[in-house]
Motif scaffolding. Structure first.
Motif, mmCIF file in Angstrom:
data_model
loop_
_atom_site.group_PDB
_atom_site.id
_atom_site.type_symbol
_atom_site.label_atom_id
_atom_site.label_comp_id
_atom_site.label_asym_id
_atom_site.label_seq_id
_atom_site.Cartn_x
_atom_site.Cartn_y
_atom_site.Cartn_z
ATOM 1 N N ASP A 245 0.689 -0.994 0.014
ATOM 2 C CA ASP A 245 -0.225 0.040 0.317
ATOM 3 C C ASP A 245 1.076 1.331 -0.193
ATOM 4 O O ASP A 245 1.256 1.493 1.331
ATOM 5 C CB ASP A 245 -0.828 -0.065 1.413
ATOM 6 N N THR A 246 0.816 2.001 -0.867
ATOM 7 C CA THR A 246 1.961 3.206 -1.118
ATOM 8 C C THR A 246 1.102 4.861 -1.582
ATOM 9 O O THR A 246 1.988 5.635 -1.049
ATOM 10 C CB THR A 246 2.315 3.455 -2.552
ATOM 11 N N LYS A 247 -0.217 3.937 -1.281
ATOM 12 C CA LYS A 247 -1.118 5.680 -1.404
ATOM 13 C C LYS A 247 -0.711 6.810 0.023
ATOM 14 O O LYS A 247 -1.153 6.320 1.463
ATOM 15 C CB LYS A 247 -2.315 5.170 -1.362
ATOM 16 N N GLY A 248 -0.331 7.548 -0.138
ATOM 17 C CA GLY A 248 0.249 9.133 0.656
ATOM 18 C C GLY A 248 1.437 8.488 1.464
ATOM 19 O O GLY A 248 1.566 8.819 2.106
ATOM 20 N N ILE B 247 7.003 10.605 -13.480
ATOM 21 C CA ILE B 247 6.725 10.911 -12.138
ATOM 22 C C ILE B 247 6.730 12.509 -11.714
ATOM 23 O O ILE B 247 8.105 12.368 -10.944
ATOM 24 C CB ILE B 247 7.149 9.927 -11.752
ATOM 25 N N ASP B 248 6.353 13.266 -11.540
ATOM 26 C CA ASP B 248 5.980 14.108 -10.376
ATOM 27 C C ASP B 248 6.371 14.308 -9.217
ATOM 28 O O ASP B 248 4.956 14.827 -8.468
ATOM 29 C CB ASP B 248 5.354 15.388 -10.881
ATOM 30 N N ILE B 249 7.124 13.183 -8.306
ATOM 31 C CA ILE B 249 7.332 13.784 -7.155
ATOM 32 C C ILE B 249 8.962 13.503 -6.684
ATOM 33 O O ILE B 249 9.297 12.940 -7.529
ATOM 34 C CB ILE B 249 6.796 11.873 -5.816
ATOM 35 N N PRO B 250 9.167 14.029 -5.552
ATOM 36 C CA PRO B 250 10.548 13.966 -5.277
ATOM 37 C C PRO B 250 11.311 12.638 -5.023
ATOM 38 O O PRO B 250 10.524 11.290 -4.798
ATOM 39 C CB PRO B 250 10.107 14.488 -3.312
ATOM 40 N N ILE B 251 12.579 12.165 -5.382
ATOM 41 C CA ILE B 251 12.893 11.383 -6.178
ATOM 42 C C ILE B 251 14.299 10.881 -4.891
ATOM 43 O O ILE B 251 14.662 11.613 -5.842
ATOM 44 C CB ILE B 251 13.075 10.206 -7.072
ATOM 45 N N ILE B 252 14.790 10.325 -4.175
ATOM 46 C CA ILE B 252 16.201 10.402 -3.111
ATOM 47 C C ILE B 252 17.390 8.982 -3.604
ATOM 48 O O ILE B 252 15.775 8.561 -3.503
ATOM 49 C CB ILE B 252 16.278 10.818 -2.418
ATOM 50 N N ALA B 253 17.902 9.093 -4.417
ATOM 51 C CA ALA B 253 18.954 7.739 -4.520
ATOM 52 C C ALA B 253 20.096 8.198 -3.975
ATOM 53 O O ALA B 253 20.137 8.708 -2.662
ATOM 54 C CB ALA B 253 19.005 7.643 -6.128
ATOM 55 N N ASN B 254 21.189 7.131 -4.025
ATOM 56 C CA ASN B 254 22.115 7.050 -3.165
ATOM 57 C C ASN B 254 21.870 6.998 -2.110
ATOM 58 O O ASN B 254 22.096 6.615 -0.814
ATOM 59 C CB ASN B 254 23.384 7.694 -3.406
ATOM 60 N N GLN C 92 1.485 6.265 -8.488
ATOM 61 C CA GLN C 92 1.290 7.509 -8.686
ATOM 62 C C GLN C 92 0.592 8.586 -7.561
ATOM 63 O O GLN C 92 1.000 9.742 -7.425
ATOM 64 C CB GLN C 92 -0.622 7.635 -9.433
ATOM 65 N N ASP C 93 -0.039 8.189 -6.209
ATOM 66 C CA ASP C 93 0.393 9.025 -4.848
ATOM 67 C C ASP C 93 0.914 8.515 -3.712
ATOM 68 O O ASP C 93 0.613 8.860 -2.657
ATOM 69 C CB ASP C 93 -1.867 8.184 -4.493
ATOM 70 N N VAL C 94 2.567 8.524 -3.996
ATOM 71 C CA VAL C 94 3.497 8.406 -2.906
ATOM 72 C C VAL C 94 3.816 9.611 -2.962
ATOM 73 O O VAL C 94 3.742 11.259 -3.662
ATOM 74 C CB VAL C 94 4.142 7.377 -4.120
ATOM 75 N N LYS C 95 4.148 9.891 -1.380
ATOM 76 C CA LYS C 95 4.891 11.544 -1.007
ATOM 77 C C LYS C 95 5.960 11.413 -1.568
ATOM 78 O O LYS C 95 6.594 12.262 -1.816
ATOM 79 C CB LYS C 95 4.530 11.443 0.630
ATOM 80 N N GLY C 96 6.608 10.323 -2.139
ATOM 81 C CA GLY C 96 8.514 10.401 -2.855
ATOM 82 C C GLY C 96 9.136 8.916 -2.176
ATOM 83 O O GLY C 96 8.265 8.351 -2.260
ATOM 84 N N ILE C 97 10.225 8.891 -3.176
ATOM 85 C CA ILE C 97 10.681 7.254 -3.079
ATOM 86 C C ILE C 97 12.035 7.496 -2.925
ATOM 87 O O ILE C 97 12.758 8.183 -3.219
ATOM 88 C CB ILE C 97 10.416 7.353 -5.245
ATOM 89 N N LEU C 98 12.503 6.665 -1.954
ATOM 90 C CA LEU C 98 14.307 6.535 -1.913
ATOM 91 C C LEU C 98 14.676 4.824 -2.705
ATOM 92 O O LEU C 98 14.061 3.498 -2.778
ATOM 93 C CB LEU C 98 14.153 6.073 -0.524
#
Length: 301
Positions: free
Chosen positions: A198-201, A263-270, A230-236
């Protein structure tokens, strides 16, 4: 919003248990794990062997449930990952897990249990370093930051890569939300089941080991087509260990970025968590926030 239940912080003298729901343990693995935990003042017992090849899922889950039901047990530590935890999910005592609020730690194949426990109970669990690994022995620094998180479970703290590297901001933006995820293969395998992520929010954390770049692209494409991005706050994006195509360093990350294009959400890698020697411990189902490329574990509300 999903309820957040924090485990009881571990203190010296507490009883904890080592388990092996994926791979069978070895004497060397048990000795290393016991040495670390006893060094922190804990009383350690080793559970009956519950590995994938030793018993039916019901029999193996029965051994594990006796530990979840033990009110005197303050923590449950998976020695390592492997294969076979998915077959336990239908038989776990989630009511006991919610009631007893034990510290639960593990990584890799243990992702299946992290997701199920979080969704069925709301308990914060820990995507942690391997307690024993011949191939990638965990550093003392990684063990110490792991211990800090399970000894002080409700305190705010900044997450930092232990090797000093900065996180890589692929798409700028601030976020705050409950974090979920873990090993990408296990997240993919649970799609279409009642334990589907469940990734929503929420904040989505993903890591992987030993998968070809095209398989990473395929798993991310599956999540995207299933509406999970679609509805995630961010991706690590955590460690992608041994995932580059031979002779093409960086190809794994290139295909990950391709799969996340647009995908128009914040994404942080490493975000150095996963199958590496010095992983960050991630408090799954707890709340994280990020700003300016920095990440914090939020304090309990």
């Amino acid at each position: 919003m999903q309820e957040i239940i924090y485990p009881r912080s571990l203190q010296k003298g507490d009883q904890v248990c080592l388990i092996d729901p994926a791979n069978a343990y070895t004497e060397a693995g048990v000795d290393a794990a016991v040495s670390f935990l006893e060094g922190k003042g804990l009383q350690v017992r080793v559970a009956d062997d519950m590995a994938f090849r030793h018993g039916t899922p019901i029999e193996r889950a029965g051994k594990l449930n006796r530990i979840f039901q033990d009110e005197n047990c303050g923590g449950i530590f998976c020695i390592w990952g492997g294969y076979g935890t998915m077959s336990l999910l239908d038989y776990l005592d989630y009511d006991a897990i919610k009631k007893n609020r034990q510290v639960f730690t593990g990584f890799s194949d243990i992702t299946a249990m992290h997701l199920a426990i979080g969704q069925k109970s709301g308990l914060v669990t820990y995507h942690s370093p391997a307690l024993y690994s011949e191939k990638r022995p965990t550093t003392a620094e990684a063990f110490e930051q792991f211990w800090d998180k399970i000894e002080n479970v409700e305190r705010e703290r900044e997450l930092k890569n232990l090797n000093g590297e900065d996180f890589q901001v692929l798409r700028e933006g601030d976020f705050e939300g409950i974090v979920t995820g873990g090993n990408m293969t296990l997240v993919s395998r649970l799609m279409g089941t009642e334990y589907e992520i469940d990734t929503k929010g929420k904040v989505l954390f993903l890591e992987e080991v030993g998968e070809m770049p095209y398989r990473l692209h395929g798993m991310l494409s599956q999540l995207r087509m299933a509406g999970k991005l679609q509805d995630v706050k961010g991706i690590l994006i955590g460690a992608l260990t041994d995932c580059d195509t031979k002779g093409r360093p960086g190809s794994a990350m290139a295909l990950v970025q391709d799969a996340l294009e647009g995908i128009d959400i914040p994404i942080i890698a490493n975000v150095r968590a996963g199958h590496i020697k010095d992983p960050i411990t991630i408090p799954l189902h707890g709340k994280l926030k990020a700003s300016g490329g920095r990440i914090w574990q939020c304090a309990a509300e």
